[in-house]
Design an enzyme around this catalytic site. Structure first.
Site, PDB file in Angstrom:
ATOM      1  N   GLN A  20      -8.221-107.158  12.903  1.00  0.00           N
ATOM      2  CA  GLN A  20      -7.974-107.839  14.180  1.00  0.00           C
ATOM      3  C   GLN A  20      -9.114-108.814  14.487  1.00  0.00           C
ATOM      4  O   GLN A  20      -8.880-109.936  14.935  1.00  0.00           O
ATOM      5  CB  GLN A  20      -7.838-106.798  15.305  1.00  0.00           C
ATOM      6  CG  GLN A  20      -7.535-107.405  16.662  1.00  0.00           C
ATOM      7  CD  GLN A  20      -6.131-107.993  16.747  1.00  0.00           C
ATOM      8  OE1 GLN A  20      -5.166-107.298  16.500  1.00  0.00           O
ATOM      9  NE2 GLN A  20      -6.027-109.277  17.089  1.00  0.00           N
ATOM     10  N   HIS A  79     -11.813-102.276  14.156  1.00  0.00           N
ATOM     11  CA  HIS A  79     -10.502-102.890  13.910  1.00  0.00           C
ATOM     12  C   HIS A  79     -10.763-104.239  13.215  1.00  0.00           C
ATOM     13  O   HIS A  79     -10.493-105.304  13.771  1.00  0.00           O
ATOM     14  CB  HIS A  79      -9.771-103.070  15.239  1.00  0.00           C
ATOM     15  CG  HIS A  79      -8.293-103.290  15.095  1.00  0.00           C
ATOM     16  ND1 HIS A  79      -7.650-103.339  13.875  1.00  0.00           N
ATOM     17  CD2 HIS A  79      -7.326-103.489  16.040  1.00  0.00           C
ATOM     18  CE1 HIS A  79      -6.360-103.550  14.064  1.00  0.00           C
ATOM     19  NE2 HIS A  79      -6.130-103.646  15.359  1.00  0.00           N
ATOM     20  N   ASP A 123     -10.093-105.572  25.999  1.00  0.00           N
ATOM     21  CA  ASP A 123      -9.291-104.603  25.251  1.00  0.00           C
ATOM     22  C   ASP A 123      -8.857-103.535  26.261  1.00  0.00           C
ATOM     23  O   ASP A 123      -9.396-103.480  27.372  1.00  0.00           O
ATOM     24  CB  ASP A 123     -10.169-103.974  24.140  1.00  0.00           C
ATOM     25  CG  ASP A 123      -9.413-103.032  23.216  1.00  0.00           C
ATOM     26  OD1 ASP A 123      -8.168-103.071  23.200  1.00  0.00           O
ATOM     27  OD2 ASP A 123     -10.081-102.250  22.487  1.00  0.00           O
ATOM     28  N   ARG A 180      -4.207 -96.640   9.042  1.00  0.00           N
ATOM     29  CA  ARG A 180      -4.640 -96.554  10.457  1.00  0.00           C
ATOM     30  C   ARG A 180      -4.863 -95.091  10.769  1.00  0.00           C
ATOM     31  O   ARG A 180      -3.945 -94.278  10.642  1.00  0.00           O
ATOM     32  CB  ARG A 180      -3.586 -97.167  11.378  1.00  0.00           C
ATOM     33  CG  ARG A 180      -3.843 -96.878  12.836  1.00  0.00           C
ATOM     34  CD  ARG A 180      -2.984 -97.684  13.767  1.00  0.00           C
ATOM     35  NE  ARG A 180      -3.425 -99.060  13.831  1.00  0.00           N
ATOM     36  CZ  ARG A 180      -3.085 -99.910  14.807  1.00  0.00           C
ATOM     37  NH1 ARG A 180      -2.306 -99.507  15.785  1.00  0.00           N
ATOM     38  NH2 ARG A 180      -3.509-101.148  14.807  1.00  0.00           N
ATOM     39  N   CYS A 205      -6.207-108.220  21.889  1.00  0.00           N
ATOM     40  CA  CYS A 205      -5.526-107.861  20.639  1.00  0.00           C
ATOM     41  C   CYS A 205      -4.128-107.306  20.886  1.00  0.00           C
ATOM     42  O   CYS A 205      -3.314-107.257  19.971  1.00  0.00           O
ATOM     43  CB  CYS A 205      -6.374-106.886  19.848  1.00  0.00           C
ATOM     44  SG  CYS A 205      -6.517-105.252  20.586  1.00  0.00           S
TER      45      CYS A 205
HETATM   46  N1   CP Z   1      -3.457-105.260  17.899  1.00  0.00           N
HETATM   47  C1   CP Z   1      -2.887-104.251  17.198  1.00  0.00           C
HETATM   48  O1   CP Z   1      -3.434-103.742  16.230  1.00  0.00           O
HETATM   49  O2   CP Z   1      -1.649-103.902  17.658  1.00  0.00           O
HETATM   50  P1   CP Z   1      -0.799-102.607  17.242  1.00  0.00           P
HETATM   51  O3   CP Z   1      -1.547-101.399  17.771  1.00  0.00           O
HETATM   52  O4   CP Z   1       0.521-102.808  17.886  1.00  0.00           O
HETATM   53  O5   CP Z   1      -0.719-102.548  15.741  1.00  0.00           O
HETATM   54  N1  NVA Z   2      -8.781-100.212  21.300  1.00  0.00           N
HETATM   55  C1  NVA Z   2      -7.358-100.109  21.132  1.00  0.00           C
HETATM   56  C2  NVA Z   2      -6.861-101.192  20.226  1.00  0.00           C
HETATM   57  C3  NVA Z   2      -5.365-101.181  19.987  1.00  0.00           C
HETATM   58  C4  NVA Z   2      -4.925-102.208  18.978  1.00  0.00           C
HETATM   59  C5  NVA Z   2      -6.999 -98.736  20.599  1.00  0.00           C
HETATM   60  O1  NVA Z   2      -7.681 -98.244  19.689  1.00  0.00           O
HETATM   61  O2  NVA Z   2      -6.039 -98.122  21.095  1.00  0.00           O
END
Ligand code: CP
Ligand code: NVA
Length: 317
Positions: free
Chosen positions: A133, A130, A219, A103, A259
């Site tokens: 997800q 993502h 989101d 990540r 998500c």
């Molecule tokens: N939806 C998701 O990826 O959650 P986290 O940021 O908690 O991993």
């Molecule tokens: N768009 C959000 C998704 C979190 C899972 C972010 O990148 O923070």
């Protein structure tokens, strides 16, 4: 040779179908307390350069339940934070483990890591996407409606977010129609829209977006890394909240997906996310089953490719 999963196009349509099939079988196995140990002896390294709850938990649970183990490498405690080149970290990591989940911020950083790492690398969220997800969300839709193809998905709010971009990427590949409702400046860029010609419609009115929708999605308005813009975003997106009035405009059987993490009172009204049409807890659980299938697919395919390598080299002369 190895297989990565950096975006949805890294698997073919047939591989996506097989992956969902396998995820369903793994979900059934867990329900029936049948132990599956296809990843016995394998190690997953998880690299986090941004915060996470679900991704960390579901990936570690996935590999552990499949008989393997996980190592959590938080970037702040590693030598990369002190300037070690990413490529060197990638080379070394690949020598210790069988699969990596990363990540991070820029997609080019993930791509660089994958290029220098000899084992499969999975995108666990970047600024640009993502995909694990989205796979999970599509699996959840299939679970509810029998199929994703032919369904209409409405994404409301910051549709230029990594979630909005990956949903756009998947529209043609999975055969759904996507309506993106955002104010000016919050729709995905043209190069992203070009990935799903004929499958994505841009609107500014959220009510118009949800009218034919089977699934209503949103989101956060401020993604990780955008904290400095938070005040501006809150004001620009204020009329894009998914509330009960908006859900009432969608098909009666329409479900709500997010998500998580969610901000009740911002992108979603509490009564929607905590209400009967919300599928967010199944969505969160399904990360586990889908990622198990993904880890298996990439690790086993990459091991096969590696076994074939001497023969391929010999054939090439
Ligand atoms: N939806 C998701 O990826 O959650 P986290 O940021 O908690 O991993
Ligand atoms: N768009 C959000 C998704 C979190 C899972 C972010 O990148 O923070």
């Amino acid at each position: 040779m190895k297989r990565d999963f950096l975006n949805l196009f890294d698997l073919s349509s047939d591989e996506h179908k097989a992956l969902f099939h396998r995820a369903r079988a793994l979900k059934d196995a867990r329900r029936q307390r049948r132990v599956v140990t296809t990843m016995a002896g394998r190690t997953l390294v998880m690299i986090f350069e941004k915060a996470s709850t679900r991704t960390r938990l579901s990936f570690e649970a996935a590999i552990t339940q499949l008989g393997g183990s996980a190592i959590d490498l938080s970037a702040v405690n590693s030598q990369t934070a002190r300037g070690e080149p990413l490529a060197d970290t990638a080379r070394v990591t690949g020598r210790y483990c069988d699969v990596v989940m990363m990540r991070t911020f820029g997609d080019e950083r993930l791509a660089e890591f994958a290029r220098h790492c000899e084992v499969p690398v999975i995108n666990g969220l970047t600024d640009g996407g993502h995909p694990v997800q989205i796979l999970t969300d599509l699996f959840t839709i299939e679970e509810r409606f029998g199929a994703v193809a032919g369904r209409t998905l409405a994404f409301i709010g910051d549709t230029a977010s990594n979630m909005g971009r990956s949903f756009t990427e998947g529209a043609k590949l999975f055969g759904y129609q996507l309506v993106l409702a955002s104010p000016k400046g919050y729709h995905p860029a043209d190069d992203v829209l070009a990935l799903s010609p004929g499958h994505v419609r841009l609107v500014s009115d959220p009510r118009e977006a949800v009218r034919q929708a089977d699934v209503v999605i949103t989101d956060v308005w401020t993604s990780m890394g955008q904290e400095a813009e938070s005040k501006q975003r809150l004001s620009d997106l204020a009329s894009y909240q998914v509330d009960r009035a908006l859900m009432a405009q969608a098909k009666p059987e329409a479900i709500f997906l997010h998500c998580l993490p969610a901000h009740r009172g911002e992108e979603v009204e509490a009564e929607v996310i905590d209400g009967p049409r919300s599928a967010v807890w199944d969505e969160a659980e399904n990360r586990l089953h889908v990622q198990k299938a993904l880890i298996e697919t990439l690790v086993l395919a990459s091991e096969r490719l590696r076994e074939m390598e001497p023969a391929l080299k010999a054939a090439r002369g």
